[in-house]
Design an enzyme around this catalytic site. Structure first.
Site, PDB file in Angstrom:
ATOM      1  N   SER A 267       0.823  -1.210   0.000  1.00 30.82           N
ATOM      2  CA  SER A 267       0.000   0.000   0.000  1.00 30.82           C
ATOM      3  C   SER A 267       0.856   1.259   0.000  1.00 30.82           C
ATOM      4  O   SER A 267       0.701   2.134  -0.852  1.00 30.82           O
ATOM      5  CB  SER A 267      -0.917  -0.005   1.232  1.00 30.82           C
ATOM      6  OG  SER A 267      -1.725  -1.146   1.236  1.00 30.82           O
ATOM      7  N   VAL A 317      13.801  -9.449   1.001  1.00 31.62           N
ATOM      8  CA  VAL A 317      14.829  -8.721   1.746  1.00 31.62           C
ATOM      9  C   VAL A 317      15.540  -9.639   2.726  1.00 31.62           C
ATOM     10  O   VAL A 317      16.588  -9.278   3.285  1.00 31.62           O
ATOM     11  CB  VAL A 317      14.215  -7.518   2.488  1.00 31.62           C
ATOM     12  CG1 VAL A 317      13.729  -6.462   1.507  1.00 31.62           C
ATOM     13  CG2 VAL A 317      13.090  -7.958   3.426  1.00 31.62           C
ATOM     14  N   ALA A 338      10.301  -0.152   2.460  1.00 27.24           N
ATOM     15  CA  ALA A 338       8.920  -0.305   2.920  1.00 27.24           C
ATOM     16  C   ALA A 338       8.529  -1.765   3.071  1.00 27.24           C
ATOM     17  O   ALA A 338       7.383  -2.066   3.424  1.00 27.24           O
ATOM     18  CB  ALA A 338       7.960   0.390   1.947  1.00 27.24           C
ATOM     19  N   LYS A 384       3.428   2.398  15.913  1.00 33.19           N
ATOM     20  CA  LYS A 384       3.369   1.301  16.884  1.00 33.19           C
ATOM     21  C   LYS A 384       4.738   0.977  17.465  1.00 33.19           C
ATOM     22  O   LYS A 384       4.845   0.181  18.409  1.00 33.19           O
ATOM     23  CB  LYS A 384       2.748   0.060  16.241  1.00 33.19           C
ATOM     24  CG  LYS A 384       1.294   0.261  15.835  1.00 33.19           C
ATOM     25  CD  LYS A 384       0.740  -0.975  15.143  1.00 33.19           C
ATOM     26  CE  LYS A 384      -0.725  -0.757  14.765  1.00 33.19           C
ATOM     27  NZ  LYS A 384      -0.905   0.337  13.795  1.00 33.19           N
ATOM     28  N   ASN A 421      -1.998   5.441  11.246  1.00 36.43           N
ATOM     29  CA  ASN A 421      -2.964   4.641  10.499  1.00 36.43           C
ATOM     30  C   ASN A 421      -3.163   5.262   9.127  1.00 36.43           C
ATOM     31  O   ASN A 421      -3.484   6.439   9.008  1.00 36.43           O
ATOM     32  CB  ASN A 421      -4.304   4.572  11.236  1.00 36.43           C
ATOM     33  CG  ASN A 421      -4.189   3.780  12.530  1.00 36.43           C
ATOM     34  OD1 ASN A 421      -3.480   2.786  12.575  1.00 36.43           O
ATOM     35  ND2 ASN A 421      -4.871   4.220  13.562  1.00 36.43           N
ATOM     36  N   GLY A 424      -7.299   3.486   4.024  1.00 35.87           N
ATOM     37  CA  GLY A 424      -7.419   2.760   2.768  1.00 35.87           C
ATOM     38  C   GLY A 424      -6.294   1.805   2.473  1.00 35.87           C
ATOM     39  O   GLY A 424      -6.296   1.159   1.426  1.00 35.87           O
TER      40      GLY A 424
END
Length: 448
Positions: A267, A317, A338, A384, A421, A424
């Site tokens: 995403s 990775v 990412a 987090k 957060n 979508g």
């Protein structure tokens, strides 16, 4: 013509001239007021006003003719003429509309078993009324508006085209259940984003399909139709306008650079690739272990940016040798890391996978970036990682510590950014809610 109970014969001799003048003048007035141009199946107050104006002008002209007539007709004929003209001109036209409306409603009642969805409209104003009217006069729309919601207390208990206004926004849940609502249309074009967000937060508890009028300009331009309604987007839940940033200025540093994005099919990674692709990099390398996502973003970028120097590599990775080979071959200037496992519940059940992919994967990419002289390494972290209470957050905090340690000794600039957060994104609550809602609707129609 009656005058004191007798026919005024002398007046009748001139009536032919009067009628000829009235017919010609009335036709002129009707043409000027475009009575012959209107679609009377959609006749409304504007058309009625034009009929009244045309009839009054014709009556005034009749009065003028009467004054020059050698025999003065009774004054009562003026009122009779206006009344008869209104009945004939307005009655014929609006009668046609009423007959069509009756036939359409009768047809809708006869096909009740074919109604696709029951609709609640939030907003009992002009916009809501126009949406309701379209469902009534368009046979191909198999939707039935069952109730209105409006916070205006003066409207509660009233009816619009026989559809009740049942209460305010605090009664949405109750009335949606009572009327077995399948879809909710938000017809409030002038309210701000905060109010829209409040209403949507209530509506989402109904599990109904949500649509909203895009904005007030559709109302001002009289463009309120079912086709203008759009599905509720995740941005509508923000309760504020999205923050606009100057991406051209921010992404300017990737121009003419070789950029690598690990996890480029995810995403956040895929959105990074989109923004980088439009910033004219020298080369963009997408690295991802999941071939379907990588293939999707590859096709999208090739279609939008045919001149983009794009490479898509399927690699993990975790594989240090493969990562080293990629860095040795492409020599990237900038790396966006990412690639990571991010789903908290799954990582609680598989902590070893979180450590292997997030921690050791980051370590492999960071080592390669340092070894092959990458100018900048950006770790995509998470909020987090702040005082982590779960495995996923702890693993990302370890990633940040790895990046911090490399930054102290390496010529490469190592940085980490923490995302909150992301509306979508895959696995977030909004797509999950939409998917669950779609399945429930499908099951409902299938069982019906």
């Amino acid at each position: 013509i009656a005058y004191n109970g007798h026919i005024e014969l002398s007046f009748l001799r001139y009536s032919y001239y009067l009628l000829s003048g009235l017919i010609v003048s009335s036709l002129i007035f009707f043409v000027l007021l475009r009575l012959y141009d209107s679609l009377w199946r959609y006749a409304s107050v504007n058309e009625l006003l034009n009929v009244i104006i045309a009839s009054v002008l014709s009556t005034i002209f009749y009065c003028i003719l009467c004054t020059i007539c050698p025999v003065t007709p009774p004054i009562s004929t003026v009122f009779l003429y206006l009344l008869i003209l209104l009945m004939l001109v307005g009655g014929a036209r609006f009668g046609y509309r009423f007959l069509r409306l009756y036939a359409t409603r009768h047809h809708l009642l006869g096909r009740g078993e074919h109604i696709e969805s029951r609709v609640m409209i939030i907003g009992a104003g002009s916009a809501g009324e126009k949406i309701l009217r379209e469902t009534l006069v368009t046979p191909k729309i198999n939707k039935e508006v069952v109730c209105f919601i409006d916070d205006d207390l003066s409207k509660k208990g009233r009816r619009i085209h026989n559809v009740p206004v049942v209460g305010g926004k605090n009664e949405i849940l109750q009335q949606a259940e009572k009327y077995h609502v399948d879809e909710i249309y938000i017809a409030l074009p002038s309210i701000d984003d905060k109010e829209v967000s409040e209403i949507l937060n209530i509506c989402k508890e109904t599990k109904c399909k949500l649509k909203k009028l895009p904005g007030i300009y559709q109302f001002l331009n009289d463009e309120i139709t079912l086709e203008k309604l759009k599905d509720v987007e995740v941005q509508d839940l923000l309760g504020r306008d999205p923050i606009k940033v100057n991406l051209e200025e921010i992404m300017g540093y990737v121009q003419d650079k070789v950029v690598m994005v690990t996890g480029g099919g995810g995403s956040i990674g895929s959105e990074l690739c989109r923004q980088i692709a439009k910033s004219h990099p020298k080369q963009l390398i997408i690295v991802d272990i999941y071939e379907n996502n990588a293939y999707d973003i590859q096709l999208e970028l090739q279609r939008k940016y045919p001149k983009l120097n794009l490479e898509t590599m399927i690699a993990s990775v975790r594989d240090q040798n493969k990562i080293n080979d990629l860095f040795a071959y492409y020599h990237p200037d900038i790396v966006y890391h990412a690639a990571a496992h991010k789903h908290v519940p799954l990582m609680e059940d598989a902590p070893h996978e979180a450590i292997k992919n997030n921690v050791f994967g980051t370590l492999n990419v960071a080592k390669a970036a340092d070894q092959y002289g990458v100018k900048k390494f950006i770790l995509i972290s998470t909020d987090k990682a702040v005082n982590p209470t779960n495995i996923m957050g702890a693993s990302k905090r370890l990633c940040e510590m790895i990046v911090q340690s490399f930054d102290k000794k390496s010529k490469t600039e190592f940085v980490a950014v923490r995302f909150g957060n992301v509306l979508g994104s895959n696995g977030s609550v909004i797509p999950l809610f939409k998917k669950t809602n779609s399945k429930r609707r499908a099951n409902y129609y299938y069982s019906s």
